[in-house]
Design a protein around this motif. Structure first.
Motif: not given
Length: 243
Positions: A10, A49-50, A52-54, A56, A166-168, A170-171
């Motif tokens: 990350g 964002f990139t 954190v998505v991985i 989190a 989900g991945s949102l 991280a926004i």
């Protein structure tokens, strides 16, 4: 994927994309040359964002020793894991910076302005004033930490049933980092992350970069001490208001 590998990957992606946008803007001959501050702050927000998505789902996506410290101080993270997380973050930042150098190497060679080369790797003050620079880094990190403590999960209905985004998810932190960069980042470049600055600075000192200048080690402690100080203050205020 373990917590260590999640923090490593990350943070690596965070630096790859974040330092990458700086390279695209400040180095000579790139497609994004002279893109300006808005491009840099937007790129950094999206790099958060990139990363954190991985990370989190596996580590909580600290990606920042200041975040790890603040969570430990607030009792939200075990002190036993602090060293491992910080090591993963520092190594990830170093690898991310190395990849940026490899990708943009022809443009580093074409750029004669050594301070611009250094800016790709690490932060520096617009006006060099130690107290003001530390205050800037501490304040920016305080905002980051304090607001993160008040992030909430979405809930549904009168029963307030938690729902995943989900991945949102991280926004919010990406928007927060974007806001910090736009509003508070003009003084020191808003490192707000010791690993983000120290890891790439080490890589700059080691790489055979044409026309390279000093890695400015006399300033390097500021983006380490400032964020840690801000993290401590943010955690302390949160705990005070919570009690």
């Amino acid at each position: 994927m373990s917590a260590f590998s999640a923090e490593f990957i990350g943070t690596m992606l965070l630096i790859l994309m974040g330092n990458g946008v700086v390279a695209n803007v400040v180095l000579k001959g790139t497609k994004g040359s002279n893109g300006g501050w808005i491009v840099i702050t937007t790129g950094w927000a999206l790099s958060v964002f990139t990363g954190v998505v991985i990370a989190a789902p596996y580590s909580g996506a600290h990606l920042n020793p200041a975040v790890t410290l603040a969570l430990a101080l607030a009792g939200k993270f075990s002190w036993q894991g602090v060293g491992l997380y910080v090591l993963a973050q520092l190594l990830g930042a170093m690898v991310g910076a190395l990849l940026v150098w490899l990708l943009y190497r022809p443009h580093f060679d074409a750029t004669e302005d050594a301070p611009s080369q250094l800016a790709v790797f690490c932060t520096g003050p617009a006006i060099r004033h130690r107290f003001s620079n530390i205050f800037s880094e501490a304040l920016g990190t305080f905002v980051l930490i304090f607001v993160i403590f008040y992030f909430t999960n979405p809930e549904l209905g009168d029963q307030k049933t938690p729902i995943g985004m989900g991945s949102l998810g991280a926004i919010p932190v990406a928007f927060l980092v974007w806001a910090i960069g736009l509003s508070l980042g003009g003084t020191t470049g808003y490192a707000i992350n010791p690993a983000r600055d120290l890891g790439p600075r080490i890589i700059h000192s080691l790489m055979p970069i044409k026309n390279k200048c000093s890695s400015d080690w006399s300033y390097a402690w500021v983006p380490v001490v400032g964020p840690l100080l801000g993290a401590g203050i943010g955690a302390a205020l949160y705990m005070l208001l919570k009690s």
